[in-house]
Design a protein around this motif. Structure first.
Motif, mmCIF file in Angstrom:
data_model
loop_
_atom_site.group_PDB
_atom_site.id
_atom_site.type_symbol
_atom_site.label_atom_id
_atom_site.label_comp_id
_atom_site.label_asym_id
_atom_site.label_seq_id
_atom_site.Cartn_x
_atom_site.Cartn_y
_atom_site.Cartn_z
ATOM 1 N N LEU A 301 -20.234 13.544 -33.698
ATOM 2 C CA LEU A 301 -20.405 13.961 -32.304
ATOM 3 C C LEU A 301 -20.382 12.761 -31.361
ATOM 4 C CD1 LEU A 301 -23.185 16.692 -32.646
ATOM 5 C CD2 LEU A 301 -20.781 17.053 -32.094
ATOM 6 N N ALA A 302 -21.061 11.702 -31.752
ATOM 7 C CA ALA A 302 -21.103 10.519 -30.888
ATOM 8 C C ALA A 302 -19.711 9.897 -30.752
ATOM 9 C CB ALA A 302 -22.098 9.508 -31.443
ATOM 10 N N ALA A 303 -18.966 9.819 -31.850
ATOM 11 C CA ALA A 303 -17.605 9.272 -31.799
ATOM 12 C C ALA A 303 -16.703 10.170 -30.952
ATOM 13 C CB ALA A 303 -17.042 9.125 -33.203
ATOM 14 N N SER A 304 -16.892 11.475 -31.080
ATOM 15 C CA SER A 304 -16.110 12.421 -30.293
ATOM 16 C C SER A 304 -16.366 12.225 -28.804
ATOM 17 C CB SER A 304 -16.453 13.859 -30.699
ATOM 18 O OG SER A 304 -15.771 14.794 -29.904
ATOM 19 N N GLU A 305 -17.618 11.975 -28.454
ATOM 20 C CA GLU A 305 -17.974 11.766 -27.048
ATOM 21 C C GLU A 305 -17.241 10.552 -26.484
ATOM 22 O OE1 GLU A 305 -20.141 13.545 -23.972
ATOM 23 O OE2 GLU A 305 -19.990 14.151 -26.060
ATOM 24 N N LYS A 306 -16.934 9.599 -27.340
ATOM 25 C CA LYS A 306 -16.206 8.406 -26.905
ATOM 26 C C LYS A 306 -14.688 8.571 -27.053
ATOM 27 C CE LYS A 306 -17.772 4.384 -27.939
ATOM 28 N NZ LYS A 306 -18.120 3.206 -28.762
ATOM 29 N N SER A 307 -14.260 9.792 -27.409
ATOM 30 C CA SER A 307 -12.834 10.108 -27.619
ATOM 31 C C SER A 307 -12.227 9.301 -28.756
ATOM 32 C CB SER A 307 -12.028 9.880 -26.322
ATOM 33 O OG SER A 307 -12.483 10.756 -25.308
ATOM 34 N N GLU A 308 -13.062 8.911 -29.717
ATOM 35 C CA GLU A 308 -12.570 8.238 -30.918
ATOM 36 C C GLU A 308 -12.309 9.321 -31.970
ATOM 37 O OE1 GLU A 308 -15.590 5.394 -31.875
ATOM 38 O OE2 GLU A 308 -15.106 4.093 -30.177
ATOM 39 N N PHE A 309 -11.171 10.005 -31.814
ATOM 40 C CA PHE A 309 -10.913 11.204 -32.594
ATOM 41 C C PHE A 309 -10.833 10.932 -34.096
ATOM 42 C CE2 PHE A 309 -8.560 12.195 -28.487
ATOM 43 C CZ PHE A 309 -9.671 12.790 -27.918
ATOM 44 N N SER A 310 -10.193 9.831 -34.469
ATOM 45 C CA SER A 310 -10.056 9.523 -35.901
ATOM 46 C C SER A 310 -11.418 9.289 -36.535
ATOM 47 C CB SER A 310 -9.155 8.303 -36.098
ATOM 48 O OG SER A 310 -7.840 8.583 -35.676
ATOM 49 N N ASN A 311 -12.272 8.498 -35.856
ATOM 50 C CA ASN A 311 -13.616 8.236 -36.389
ATOM 51 C C ASN A 311 -14.436 9.519 -36.445
ATOM 52 O OD1 ASN A 311 -13.058 5.521 -36.651
ATOM 53 N ND2 ASN A 311 -13.999 4.940 -34.708
ATOM 54 N N ALA A 312 -14.317 10.329 -35.387
ATOM 55 C CA ALA A 312 -15.063 11.584 -35.365
ATOM 56 C C ALA A 312 -14.633 12.486 -36.514
ATOM 57 C CB ALA A 312 -14.854 12.296 -34.031
ATOM 58 N N ALA A 313 -13.320 12.621 -36.704
ATOM 59 C CA ALA A 313 -12.820 13.477 -37.789
ATOM 60 C C ALA A 313 -13.282 12.964 -39.144
ATOM 61 C CB ALA A 313 -11.291 13.533 -37.732
ATOM 62 N N ARG A 322 -20.489 16.718 -48.069
ATOM 63 C CA ARG A 322 -21.880 16.826 -48.510
ATOM 64 C C ARG A 322 -22.453 18.231 -48.311
ATOM 65 N NH1 ARG A 322 -20.155 12.114 -47.269
ATOM 66 N NH2 ARG A 322 -21.091 10.174 -48.066
ATOM 67 N N ASP A 323 -21.859 18.978 -47.408
ATOM 68 C CA ASP A 323 -22.332 20.344 -47.141
ATOM 69 C C ASP A 323 -21.127 21.215 -46.784
ATOM 70 O OD1 ASP A 323 -23.702 22.633 -46.554
ATOM 71 O OD2 ASP A 323 -24.764 21.850 -44.802
ATOM 72 N N PRO A 324 -20.337 21.584 -47.797
ATOM 73 C CA PRO A 324 -19.082 22.298 -47.515
ATOM 74 C C PRO A 324 -19.267 23.703 -46.974
ATOM 75 C CG PRO A 324 -19.477 22.155 -49.880
ATOM 76 C CD PRO A 324 -20.501 21.296 -49.233
ATOM 77 N N LYS A 325 -20.466 24.247 -47.036
ATOM 78 C CA LYS A 325 -20.689 25.611 -46.568
ATOM 79 C C LYS A 325 -21.222 25.675 -45.139
ATOM 80 C CE LYS A 325 -21.284 27.689 -51.132
ATOM 81 N NZ LYS A 325 -22.151 28.527 -52.002
ATOM 82 N N ASN A 326 -21.261 24.545 -44.462
ATOM 83 C CA ASN A 326 -21.701 24.528 -43.075
ATOM 84 C C ASN A 326 -20.497 24.805 -42.172
ATOM 85 O OD1 ASN A 326 -22.402 23.577 -40.373
ATOM 86 N ND2 ASN A 326 -24.246 22.758 -41.320
ATOM 87 N N ALA A 327 -20.439 26.022 -41.627
ATOM 88 C CA ALA A 327 -19.283 26.434 -40.830
ATOM 89 C C ALA A 327 -19.092 25.555 -39.604
ATOM 90 C CB ALA A 327 -19.447 27.895 -40.418
ATOM 91 N N ASN A 328 -20.194 25.104 -39.015
ATOM 92 C CA ASN A 328 -20.090 24.317 -37.783
ATOM 93 C C ASN A 328 -19.396 22.988 -38.022
ATOM 94 O OD1 ASN A 328 -20.666 24.524 -35.012
ATOM 95 N ND2 ASN A 328 -22.313 23.049 -35.201
ATOM 96 N N TYR A 329 -19.590 22.406 -39.205
ATOM 97 C CA TYR A 329 -18.916 21.146 -39.519
ATOM 98 C C TYR A 329 -17.396 21.352 -39.533
ATOM 99 C CZ TYR A 329 -23.506 19.435 -41.135
ATOM 100 O OH TYR A 329 -24.822 19.061 -41.231
ATOM 101 N N HIS A 330 -16.944 22.432 -40.156
ATOM 102 C CA HIS A 330 -15.512 22.726 -40.192
ATOM 103 C C HIS A 330 -14.978 22.982 -38.782
ATOM 104 C CE1 HIS A 330 -15.173 22.976 -44.580
ATOM 105 N NE2 HIS A 330 -16.325 23.628 -44.579
ATOM 106 N N TYR A 331 -15.761 23.712 -38.002
ATOM 107 C CA TYR A 331 -15.347 24.017 -36.632
ATOM 108 C C TYR A 331 -15.154 22.733 -35.815
ATOM 109 C CZ TYR A 331 -16.047 25.184 -31.704
ATOM 110 O OH TYR A 331 -15.934 25.255 -30.345
ATOM 111 N N LEU A 332 -16.103 21.808 -35.918
ATOM 112 C CA LEU A 332 -16.011 20.582 -35.121
ATOM 113 C C LEU A 332 -14.904 19.670 -35.635
ATOM 114 C CD1 LEU A 332 -19.791 19.998 -34.503
ATOM 115 C CD2 LEU A 332 -18.065 20.533 -32.814
ATOM 116 N N LEU A 333 -14.649 19.699 -36.941
ATOM 117 C CA LEU A 333 -13.496 18.960 -37.457
ATOM 118 C C LEU A 333 -12.214 19.533 -36.852
ATOM 119 C CD1 LEU A 333 -12.158 16.921 -39.351
ATOM 120 C CD2 LEU A 333 -12.230 18.666 -41.154
#
Length: 552
Positions: A301-313, A322-333
């Motif tokens: 989230l912090a990297a995304s806020e800085k528009s560092e898309f590669s780091n954020a992804a 580490r938590d493949p069943k967290n839907a929000n993680y997939h959504y933000l990716l």
């Protein structure tokens, strides 16, 4: 979007919810040690505690067994005390406490009620009964019982605390703050009460009082790491990020390299838009506990806020590992892929999020948008239709559905949805423009003309609509007017490839061969440039995809 997501469930790395509100019990008898928050309540009268020697011995034995957590033995002694002193409210109160501890709540409530009938002014069983009612979900009855108690003793601290806890649980923060504030008048410097009060006072918009309570807690904590951390969590939960960050920083100085402190300090700084500092502390937390998915999520989230898309992804991918069943993680990716123009990757990530949580409208809307941007009109329309079925109140949903169905070539459905939208938004330029385009495509020329004229009246410089207006003239075989309108389009957009082609057709029909050939030459030149641009775009997208996926 990122800030909202972060604030909804902010600090779940904390080891213990130190600042939750627990319903407090009272003394089991006149001799019991004081409860965690001391009270100024009156002691039972002499008549209440005047027991026979045998009854007193049995009662003492019951209390001792209770303190030793020998509940079976405690109950046996307490029942003996009740048998020896059946008119004593004290013996019944002690038995009620033991039964409550043993999970025999219905029987305990009956015993407390007996104690109250024996002495209506005996506060202990009233508090215990009210607490029991609250714990069994009988909130209204509990509130009524606590209020009855306060009529007997208005300054009874524990009843005030317990009422505050009940109202806080119910979300009535103003009433909760009133009761905690009243309790604090009896113990103004008690840090536990101050902490409980500030939690609800901030929510009740009593900022100055809450700040003063926070200062009380901080003074009492001094350099106590645990107390400072508890205060920091309470402040952060109430969006007091500036003060929370300062408290977490102090805790970090006292006990460096603590994952929970570094993590929560980083999140607080993120909420203050201090992203570089946030990343520093979150990275330290990740070094201490690299297996914690939430710290990678926050780094993303912090990297995304800085528009560092590669780091954020990359960080979101670490969180997913580490938590493949967290839907929000997939959504933000998926969101990072979308922002970087990697629409295929975005669709895949959104699809995984939807598989985990198929009823989350935001996921469907995001995939619909990605499908539209990728040129998958039918898939986009399906996503927006599913979202609308789940929540028909989504802003502009009929417009979005209409646009997607138009892209899919489902003109009748698109027209139906857009007309429904325009009925509520009669001057919406894009919706009207789409209706005009569809009318031209379907050959409904009489319908198209007034729609396109209305759009141009609202936005005379709208180039796409000018182009459709020119096509309308050509379809009506008014080639001279069509050519005039197309020249106007080209004057505004000299790179409008299709306008040159339509101009070629118009001049050909008008037998203006020189103008037709020039328009055709311009069309072929721009078409070649578009092909080259498309190839470059594909190459650029491939390179961008490799970069965001961390490939060399």
């Amino acid at each position: 979007m990122t800030k909202i997501l972060l604030k909804r469930k902010l600090f779940y790395v904390a080891c213990v919810a130190f600042f939750g509100f627990s319903i407090l019990s009272i003394q089991v008898s006149a001799q019991r040690k004081p409860a965690p928050i001391r009270t100024g309540a009156p002691q039972p009268s002499a008549a209440q505690i005047a027991l026979s020697v045998n009854a007193k011995n049995a009662l003492d034995a019951a209390v001792a067994a209770l303190q030793a957590e020998s509940l079976t033995e405690a109950e046996r002694h307490a029942r003996e005390a009740v048998k020896l002193a059946p008119r004593s409210p004290v013996t019944h109160n002690v038995l009620g406490v033991i039964l409550d501890k043993a999970g025999k709540m219905k029987e305990a409530a009956a015993v407390f009620q007996t104690a109250i009938r024996l002495d209506a002014k005996f506060i202990s069983p009233r508090n215990n009964l009210a607490r029991l009612l609250a714990q069994t979900g009988k909130t209204a009855e509990a509130v009524r019982e606590f209020e009855n108690l306060l009529k007997i003793e208005p300054n009874y601290l524990q009843a005030r605390y317990n009422l505050g806890a009940i109202y806080a649980e119910a979300g009535n923060f103003e009433k909760s703050a009133e009761n905690f504030s009243a309790a604090r008048r009896s113990a103004p410097n008690d840090p536990q009460l101050a902490l409980a009060f500030l939690n609800v006072a901030y929510r009740a918009k009593r900022q100055a009082e809450a700040d003063a309570a926070a200062e009380t807690v901080e003074r009492a904590a001094q350099n106590d790491f645990r107390r400072l951390f508890t205060l920091g969590i309470a402040l952060a939960q109430n969006n007091q990020y500036e003060r929370a960050a300062r408290i977490f920083s102090k805790a970090n100085e006292i006990q460096p390299k603590t994952f929970e402190v570094l993590y929560n300090l980083g999140v607080s700084l993120y909420n203050l838009d201090k992203n570089d500092e946030a990343i520093k502390y979150l990275a330290e937390a990740a070094d201490l506990n690299p297996d914690a998915p939430e710290v990678h999520f926050r780094l993303g989230l912090a990297a995304s806020e800085k528009s560092e898309f590669s780091n954020a992804a990359e960080e979101f991918r670490h969180a997913i590992e580490r938590d493949p069943k967290n839907a929000n993680y997939h959504y933000l990716l998926g969101r990072e892929y979308f922002r970087a123009g990697f629409f295929g990757g975005a669709i895949d990530a959104y699809t995984r999020a939807i598989a985990l949580n198929p009823k989350e409208v935001a996921y469907l809307m995001a995939r619909g948008n990605a499908n539209y941007r990728k040129g998958e009109g039918q898939a986009s329309a399906q996503d927006f239709d599913l979202a609308a079925a789940l929540d028909p109140t989504i802003k502009d949903i009929d417009y979005l559905r209409g646009y997607a169905h138009r892209a899919a070539g489902n003109f009748d459905r698109a027209r139906e949805l857009l007309e429904k939208f325009v009925a509520k938004n009669p001057n919406h330029i894009e919706a009207l423009a789409s209706l005009g385009y569809i009318a031209v495509e379907q050959g409904r020329l009489a319908d198209a003309e007034p729609i396109l004229k209305k759009v141009l009246a609202l936005d005379v410089e709208n180039t796409p609509v000018l182009y459709d207006f020119a096509r309308l003239a050509i379809k009506k075989r008014d080639y001279a007017e069509g050519a005039r309108r197309l020249e106007r389009v080209i004057a505004k957009d000299k790179l409008h490839t299709q306008a040159y082609y339509q101009l070629f057709l118009a001049y050909s029909r008008l037998k203006s061969n020189d103008k037709a050939q020039k328009a055709l030459a311009d069309f072929k030149r721009l078409e070649a440039l578009e092909k080259q641009s498309s190839e470059e775009k594909i190459l650029d997208e491939k390179l961008r995809t490799q970069q965001i996926l961390g490939q060399q």
